[in-house]
Design a protein around this motif. Structure first.
Motif, mmCIF file in Angstrom:
data_model
loop_
_atom_site.group_PDB
_atom_site.id
_atom_site.type_symbol
_atom_site.label_atom_id
_atom_site.label_comp_id
_atom_site.label_asym_id
_atom_site.label_seq_id
_atom_site.Cartn_x
_atom_site.Cartn_y
_atom_site.Cartn_z
ATOM 1 N N LEU A 241 0.831 -1.196 0.000
ATOM 2 C CA LEU A 241 0.000 0.000 0.000
ATOM 3 C C LEU A 241 0.871 1.253 0.000
ATOM 4 O O LEU A 241 0.589 2.212 -0.699
ATOM 5 C CB LEU A 241 -0.914 -0.013 1.229
ATOM 6 N N CYS A 242 1.961 1.216 0.763
ATOM 7 C CA CYS A 242 2.823 2.393 0.865
ATOM 8 C C CYS A 242 3.484 2.746 -0.452
ATOM 9 O O CYS A 242 3.771 3.912 -0.712
ATOM 10 C CB CYS A 242 3.881 2.168 1.937
ATOM 11 N N CYS A 243 3.760 1.748 -1.312
ATOM 12 C CA CYS A 243 4.436 2.057 -2.568
ATOM 13 C C CYS A 243 3.539 2.877 -3.486
ATOM 14 O O CYS A 243 4.009 3.545 -4.381
ATOM 15 C CB CYS A 243 4.901 0.772 -3.247
ATOM 16 N N PHE A 244 2.227 2.823 -3.293
ATOM 17 C CA PHE A 244 1.305 3.622 -4.085
ATOM 18 C C PHE A 244 1.084 5.009 -3.459
ATOM 19 O O PHE A 244 0.606 5.913 -4.116
ATOM 20 C CB PHE A 244 -0.048 2.932 -4.190
ATOM 21 N N CYS A 245 1.401 5.151 -2.188
ATOM 22 C CA CYS A 245 1.038 6.375 -1.470
ATOM 23 C C CYS A 245 2.185 6.792 -0.541
ATOM 24 O O CYS A 245 2.191 6.429 0.642
ATOM 25 C CB CYS A 245 -0.246 6.124 -0.689
ATOM 26 N N ARG B 105 -10.048 9.958 -5.532
ATOM 27 C CA ARG B 105 -8.689 10.338 -5.183
ATOM 28 C C ARG B 105 -7.684 9.558 -6.029
ATOM 29 O O ARG B 105 -7.255 8.479 -5.652
ATOM 30 C CB ARG B 105 -8.430 10.073 -3.694
ATOM 31 N N PRO B 106 -7.310 10.079 -7.199
ATOM 32 C CA PRO B 106 -6.269 9.403 -7.983
ATOM 33 C C PRO B 106 -4.927 9.522 -7.278
ATOM 34 O O PRO B 106 -4.612 10.561 -6.710
ATOM 35 C CB PRO B 106 -6.259 10.173 -9.308
ATOM 36 N N ILE B 107 -4.141 8.448 -7.292
ATOM 37 C CA ILE B 107 -2.818 8.446 -6.695
ATOM 38 C C ILE B 107 -1.822 8.200 -7.817
ATOM 39 O O ILE B 107 -1.786 7.118 -8.393
ATOM 40 C CB ILE B 107 -2.695 7.356 -5.617
ATOM 41 N N ASN B 108 -1.029 9.198 -8.153
ATOM 42 C CA ASN B 108 -0.093 9.076 -9.263
ATOM 43 C C ASN B 108 1.245 8.538 -8.777
ATOM 44 O O ASN B 108 1.797 9.011 -7.791
ATOM 45 C CB ASN B 108 0.114 10.447 -9.930
#
Length: 228
Positions: A2-6, A45-48
């Motif tokens: 999860l952290c690698c996306f955010c 909420r898009p996470i780039n």
């Protein structure tokens, strides 16, 4: 994962984990870490990220929103529901899927699933919201065969029989009185085919950590009468 996306979440966790027992949290700083994630519409909420899947998350089911994301090559990668009927839909870019279809039903939609199997779709996500079922099926899911074990009790005998035939659990969901497990045969034979299940009345943190030490990892989780 999860952290690698955010990245803000990773920073948040690092700060919290390293706090002393009697240390007062700096709430304003912790909250400010997430300010950049909230746009004009907080429901989406898009996470780039670079070099990873891109996610688009929406709180509450919206047919129009899902259709819009499909046109942008986002596909549903996870869904969840609550007892009050609300739902969470996560759509990702960079998946292997090439086409998707979903159905929301007051009862488990086995006839619809069977029809979609014949069209080359496979169940890739499944959830319940109250007594309603939500099923997502995808083309190019990486499976060669798939079956459903649906029962009012935990279908232990059926699961073990399927395991012997090369099937593995790939999705689970449950209402208060009914559980459904999707078992699939992957097109590519996995390196380690070991799979176990556990039923418990509370989340088995100790058991999970013990299994991690044996290279067994969580693949599916659902909540009905008991946690599985």
């Amino acid at each position: 994962m999860l952290c690698c996306f955010c990245p803000p979440l990773k920073q948040f966790l690092e700060i919290v984990v390293n706090m002393k027992f009697d240390e007062e949290p700096n709430y304003s700083k912790l909250i400010s870490l997430f300010d950049g994630l909230i746009g004009p519409n907080p429901a989406i909420r898009p996470i780039n990220t670079e070099g990873a899947q891109r996610l688009s998350v929406k709180l509450a089911k919206s047919v129009e929103w899902i259709m819009e994301q499909w046109e942008k090559n986002y596909y549903i990668s996870s869904i969840a529901g609550a007892n009050n009927g609300s739902s969470l839909v996560v759509m990702s870019k960079g998946t292997q899927y090439t086409q998707q279809s979903y159905k929301v039903s007051d009862s488990f939609p086995f006839k619809w699933i069977n029809k979609k199997w014949r069209e080359g779709f496979y169940v890739t996500s499944m959830a319940t919201a109250g007594s309603r079922w939500g099923i997502v099926m995808s083309r190019n899911a990486g499976f060669s065969d798939q079956v459903v074990e649906l029962d009012f009790l935990y279908p232990s005998e059926g699961i073990h029989r399927r395991w012997d035939n090369g099937f593995r659990i790939t999705s689970t969901a449950a209402t208060f009185d009914q559980a459904a497990l999707i078992l699939s045969v992957p097109r590519r034979k996995p390196g380690d085919e070991t799979q176990e299940t556990l039923r418990t009345s509370q989340f088995p943190s100790t058991h999970v950590k013990e299994k991690w030490a044996k290279n067994l990892y969580l693949a599916c989780l659902c909540y009905g009468r008991t946690v599985s």
